[in-house]
Enzyme design. Structure first.
Site, PDB file in Angstrom:
ATOM      1  N   ASP A 141       0.814  -1.210   0.000  1.00 19.25           N
ATOM      2  CA  ASP A 141       0.000   0.000   0.000  1.00 19.25           C
ATOM      3  C   ASP A 141       0.853   1.267   0.000  1.00 19.25           C
ATOM      4  O   ASP A 141       0.345   2.355  -0.279  1.00 19.25           O
ATOM      5  CB  ASP A 141      -0.980   0.001   1.179  1.00 19.25           C
ATOM      6  CG  ASP A 141      -2.147  -0.955   0.930  1.00 19.25           C
ATOM      7  OD1 ASP A 141      -2.161  -1.594  -0.140  1.00 19.25           O
ATOM      8  OD2 ASP A 141      -3.030  -1.075   1.795  1.00 19.25           O
ATOM      9  N   ASP A 167      -9.630  35.008 -36.133  1.00 18.60           N
ATOM     10  CA  ASP A 167      -8.887  33.766 -36.379  1.00 18.60           C
ATOM     11  C   ASP A 167      -9.474  32.611 -35.574  1.00 18.60           C
ATOM     12  O   ASP A 167      -9.147  31.459 -35.801  1.00 18.60           O
ATOM     13  CB  ASP A 167      -7.411  33.951 -36.044  1.00 18.60           C
ATOM     14  CG  ASP A 167      -7.216  34.265 -34.584  1.00 18.60           C
ATOM     15  OD1 ASP A 167      -7.382  35.439 -34.198  1.00 18.60           O
ATOM     16  OD2 ASP A 167      -6.913  33.333 -33.812  1.00 18.60           O
ATOM     17  N   GLY A 209      -4.474  19.124 -34.682  1.00 18.90           N
ATOM     18  CA  GLY A 209      -5.434  18.325 -35.421  1.00 18.90           C
ATOM     19  C   GLY A 209      -5.684  18.918 -36.808  1.00 18.90           C
ATOM     20  O   GLY A 209      -5.771  18.214 -37.806  1.00 18.90           O
ATOM     21  N   LEU A 210      -5.723  20.232 -36.851  1.00 19.32           N
ATOM     22  CA  LEU A 210      -5.960  20.961 -38.085  1.00 19.32           C
ATOM     23  C   LEU A 210      -4.854  20.673 -39.087  1.00 19.32           C
ATOM     24  O   LEU A 210      -5.080  20.404 -40.256  1.00 19.32           O
ATOM     25  CB  LEU A 210      -5.956  22.448 -37.739  1.00 19.32           C
ATOM     26  CG  LEU A 210      -6.554  23.385 -38.756  1.00 19.32           C
ATOM     27  CD1 LEU A 210      -8.035  23.114 -38.843  1.00 19.32           C
ATOM     28  CD2 LEU A 210      -6.321  24.808 -38.304  1.00 19.32           C
TER      29      LEU A 210
END
Lengths: 572, 426
Positions: free
Chosen positions: A36, A296, A431-432
């Site tokens: 533990d 933007d 991602g873009l």
């Protein structure tokens, strides 16, 4: 029995450890077997503490079980006191000790140590970590203030200080950005002329706990941990507490108003400069409103976001995503069952399904099903999102070492909103870029073999380096692309949820679906080619919807026409 | 709870031999469940189901760190109040969970039911459960049971326990063969196998094998060569199948690896000239790789806290091949049968400590101010903050460190913290 692959929360005694490890002069004795002690590394490795958590373990073994484990508890308690000389000794049991029923707390209390001994009941087979932290804090505060509780009905008196005072409750070790949140919220209070009386438990001593009633009110920063204590202080000392968690610009403004009200001070020093609805850099102390309105950011519009975490962070992040970032919510969930009602209400308000579960597989299936473009979650969702090829930002514990940055990065207050804006947007940028590379896969420069430019391979292979937004041209392609993305997103209707097969969704989830529906219509080469032009993060959904559309109409093949027929059918 | 004043000191059995302390107190060591993290990588068709509490699930997750795979081949059947109160029959529940699991994972050929502290305390009979499930599932899936509980096992001992439960399942053979016991990384296994081939030693099997569905055979002409010092119980159970133990140091460093191969070579009658021709170039290369780190480590004082059970062989390697001075060598337990050859190679009067009383041991660390302390993750940063250089020991079970080709890497593991400290000026 509950089958678990990964857990969002540890057992309740880990919550007790978080409270002890947050404080100074508080020691926790755990009646626990070897092994533990693993939990120590959460503090030293993930939270990078430079001292051991103040925890001693009795370390009983199988051979002790027939004999006298009770003696072991007493010896360990005495030794821990001797060595560490704490001002308070907390005594709890881990899951195994609970079964052998030694009553460790009573045993330690019977030693007559010269400091308060606080026994903790931490039911390991029904409760979890955050509950354990909340219970421990509540027991500790109660024990240390027992002799200060005024007779019922006594009106709470402002302390001797001239300025109003508040306690910040609930920040703990291993809590996401608690370290910086208390600083940020403290600054916010200071701007209102409110002094911080005590921060508990993070960095607190027993003496700080004893001073809690000297404040005028409490700030319930992390209700998962501090709500039981805030309620008790309200009941016993008549101290009110805040109900708003200051995460996001709107929530921070509401929080300021609430604090000003409780402290009976003017909110104007902070709120006068806040001009909701105005597109100006100086319309808020946070840059978020202007950054979000800046053109933007147009490409953020309607991005589908799935939110999961503890209730506090999930609720706040969802509201932010929708109202401050212009995202669309694809789903919201929490592992904090204690706040299931609040979460369900919020989900209803947002018009999305609510997910209350601590089953990692269920969360994974829900995300695959919702096919979002961004996941705001815990470190578990980071892994889910990575597998599904979806952008992700961590907004809630459990966290990993990379979520404990060296720089100042609160999640609460106006600076917290700045931090969150960046956290939400940065993964989308990546991602873009990936999407652009896929869109131009036929292009001589942006060909299929070119890896994303953030990978070192791209340069070595002479591949494309494309930086969205780096130049005007980049911004233009962002805008062009934004149109495509939202069109395709429209195709992905939540009501007709499929799985993002292309994005690498869970095979187990899709297999039975296909088996049930029989042979799928065949994609023509042109249809397949057209499908590839759809952004990768919704392509899977578009594919499933189109197939389903074709199947329902008994079509055997899918042409470009079928694809756009389906899109028009499912589109909003 | 021993305090510093009263550790049990055993007199060395013969003059000049190693004295040792035996301590009993708080242990800062993982339990045997942790070994699932590397066992499931080795046994590629196996699933490890811990029958335990949320603590067990949290432990494995914390030890595995960022190792979140598509869907891991380990999990926990978490006991709840319903199971404990007898509202749900724990055995029925276990069957249900196992069947659900196997439905999800049709690729699994072996299911290990792993006992934990709570399942041991409530006396849930997992061996019986395995028997019951086998009646339904064999030959598709074999269900096995062992305990990785912290009340019975420490860290690497979990692997010993797992191997033990596999022994009765091993097919029988009368052929003369070598059986290497203990998990090593696949890349290491391939390297070792190439050396055995070059020496003309064979057939050679590894236990555990990469697939639980294709276990190695064992019999009276099987010679056991442990690759890990913590497989003592499995080895002793293999004796019952007629196998015999080749005593050797462990294949850490050039010297240890050569001695390890030599034990096999002797047993298989490999001519000395052939042995030298095969091993010398490899040993030379290993020594060159180790030598690069000697300057950094020579004469430096080393304190090993008990953790992985590899401490004694590592202390031997670091003192003999890198010239480090041993302040204290801790080990969770002392298996004299499996560590005999290693103990003989330690410098005389090395302070050995079996078991642990962590606070007392930390007092000794502080008093000795070693140049390097090998310890668990919970202690490393706090010791660094006290000005002491540390090497976290868990790296030693997750990285390939066996054999000639890894000897340099193994030395580098210990040199790196000192190298890093030398670089930093902040």
């Amino acid at each position: 029995m509950q089958l678990t692959l990964w857990t969002y929360e540890g057992p309740p005694h880990v919550g007790a450890m978080r409270v002890a490890a947050s404080m100074r002069g508080v020691h926790l004795l755990l009646h626990a077997p070897q092994g533990d002690t693993y939990a120590d590394l959460l503090f030293t490795m993930i939270d990078r503490h430079d001292r051991r958590p103040p925890v001693s373990y009795t370390t009983f073994q199988a051979r002790d079980l027939g004999g006298d484990t009770a003696r072991l508890v007493k010896a360990a308690a005495a030794a821990a006191y001797e060595r560490f000389r704490p001002d308070v000794l907390l005594v709890g049991e881990s899951c195994t000790a609970e079964l052998i029923q030694d009553q460790a707390g009573q045993l330690a209390a019977s030693l007559g140590l010269p400091v308060p001994v606080v026994p903790l009941e931490l039911p390991a087979y029904s409760k979890k970590e955050n509950w354990g932290a909340g219970e421990t804090l509540y027991r500790l505060v109660r024990a240390l203030l027992a002799d200060r509780v005024p007779p019922p009905g006594t009106k709470h008196h402002r302390g001797p200080a001239a300025r109003p005072r508040a306690n910040l409750l609930g920040a703990t070790a291993m809590g996401l950005r608690c370290r910086d949140d208390v600083v940020e919220v403290g600054r916010l209070l200071a701007q209102l002329g409110v002094e911080v009386n005590a921060v508990v438990p993070l960095g607190a001593t027993a003496a700080d706990v004893r001073r809690l009633p000297e404040a005028d009110f409490n700030v319930d920063l992390y209700p998962e941990v501090s709500r039981p204590t805030a309620l008790w202080l309200q009941r016993s000392f008549g101290m009110p507490f805040t109900k708003t968690v200051p995460m996001g610009v709107n929530a921070t403004r509401r929080f300021v108003a609430e604090v000003a009200d409780l402290a009976d001070v003017d909110a104007a020093p902070v709120l006068a400069g806040e001009r909701p609805g105005q597109a100006r850099l100086d319309a808020s102390r946070s840059r978020l409103p202007w950054y979000s309105r800046s053109v933007d950011s147009t490409y953020l519009t309607g991005k589908r976001v799935f939110v999961f975490g503890d209730a506090t962070h999930a609720l706040a992040a969802a509201a932010m995503a929708k109202e401050e970032m212009g995202f669309e919510l694809a789903g919201i969930g929490t592992y904090s069952r204690e706040f299931a009602r609040e979460l369900r209400e919020a989900a209803q308000r947002f018009g999305v399904p609510a997910l209350v579960t601590d089953d990692y597989l269920e969360v994974e299936a829900a995300i695959a099903d919702a096919a979002p473009e961004l996941v705001l979650g815990t470190q578990m969702e980071r892994h889910i999102a990575k597998r599904l090829g979806i952008a992700c930002a961590v907004i809630s514990a459990p966290m990993h070492v990379q979520d404990v940055p060296a720089r100042y990065s609160p999640l609460f207050g106006f600076e917290g909103a700045n931090v969150l804006f960046d956290s939400f947007v940065h993964p989308l940028m990546m991602g873009l870029e990936e999407h652009l590379l896929q869109m131009f896969r036929g292009d001589f420069e942006f060909h299929d073999g070119a890896a994303a430019s953030h990978l070192p391979l791209a340069r070595a292979a002479g591949g494309a380096r494309l930086r969205p937004g780096a130049a005007f041209g980049g911004t233009m392609s962002d805008a062009t692309h934004a149109g495509t993305a939202s069109d395709a997103a429209a195709c992905a209707d939540a009501a007709h949820a499929g799985t993002a097969a292309d994005a690498g969704a869970v095979v187990q989830a899709t297999a039975p679906l296909q088996a049930a529906s029989g042979a799928l219509p065949r994609w023509t080469a042109e249809g397949e080619e057209e499908l590839r032009k759809i952004p990768f993060f919704v392509r899977g959904k578009a594919r499933r919807n189109t197939e389903r559309f074709a199947q329902e109409r008994g079509l055997t093949e899918i042409t470009i026409e079928t694809l756009y027929e389906a899109k028009a059918h499912f589109g909003r | 709870m021993n305090d510093l004043a009263a550790p049990v000191v055993f007199a060395p059995p013969r003059p000049g031999a190693t004295p040792w302390l035996r301590e009993r107190g708080q242990r800062e060591v993982f339990c045997g469940l942790t070994s699932i993290v590397w066992l499931h990588r080795k046994l590629q068709d196996a699933f490890f189901l811990v029958v335990g509490s949320r603590t067990c699930a949290h432990l494995i997750q914390s030890a595995a760190g960022v190792m979140i795979f598509a869907e891991p081949r380990f999990g926990t059947a978490i006991l709840t109040d319903r199971d404990l109160a007898g509202i749900a029959d724990a055995n029925d529940e276990l069957d249900r969970v196992c069947l659900r699991l196997l439905e999800r994972r049709p690729d699994v050929r072996a299911l290990f039911l792993v006992g934990s502290c709570p399942s041991e305390v409530i006396k849930l009979d997992l061996a019986k459960a395995a028997e019951r499930l086998n009646a339904r599932l064999l030959p598709q899936v074999r269900v096995l049971a062992y305990s990785g509980s912290g009340i019975e096992t420490t860290f690497t001992q979990g692997e010993d326990s797992a191997l033990k439960c596999l022994v009765p399942a091993l097919p029988a053979t009368d052929a003369k063969q070598l059986l290497v016991v203990g998990c090593v990384a696949d890349v290491v296994e391939d390297q070792l196998r190439r050396v055995f081939d070059a020496l003309g030693i064979g057939p050679v099997s590894f236990f555990p094998s990469r697939r639980a569905a294709a276990l190695p055979a064992v019999g009276p002409n099987t010679l056991l060569l442990p690759a890990q010092p913590y497989v003592g119980d499995a080895v002793r159970l293999l004796f019952a199948r007629g196998a015999q133990l080749l005593e050797a140091p462990y294949p850490f460093g050039a010297e240890g690896t050569t001695a390890w191969f030599a034990a096999a070579a002797d047993a298989f009658g490999v001519p000395a000239a052939r042995f030298a021709a095969v091993t010398q170039p490899l040993a030379d290369r290993a020594r060159r790789a180790v030598a690069r780190h000697r300057e950094r480590l020579q004469g430096k004082r080393l304190f090993l806290m008990p953790d992985s059970q590899l401490e004694v062989p590592l202390a031997r390697f670091l003192s003999r091949e890198l010239g480090m001075a041993l302040v204290e060598v801790g080990t969770p337990y002392l298996d004299r049968q499996l560590l005999g050859r290693e103990l003989a190679l330690l410098p005389p009067q090395t302070r050995l400590c079996e078991g642990q009383d962590v606070d007392a041991q930390l007092d000794r660390v502080r008093a000795a101010q070693p140049d390097l302390t090998v310890c668990g993750l919970g202690l490393a940063n706090p010791l660094e903050a006290e000005g002491l250089a540390t090497k976290w020991s868990i790296e030693l079970v997750f990285t390939p460190i066996h054999g000639y080709e890894q000897a340099g890497d193994l030395a580098e593991v210990f040199a790196r913290p000192l190298d890093r400290r030398a670089r930093l000026t902040v």
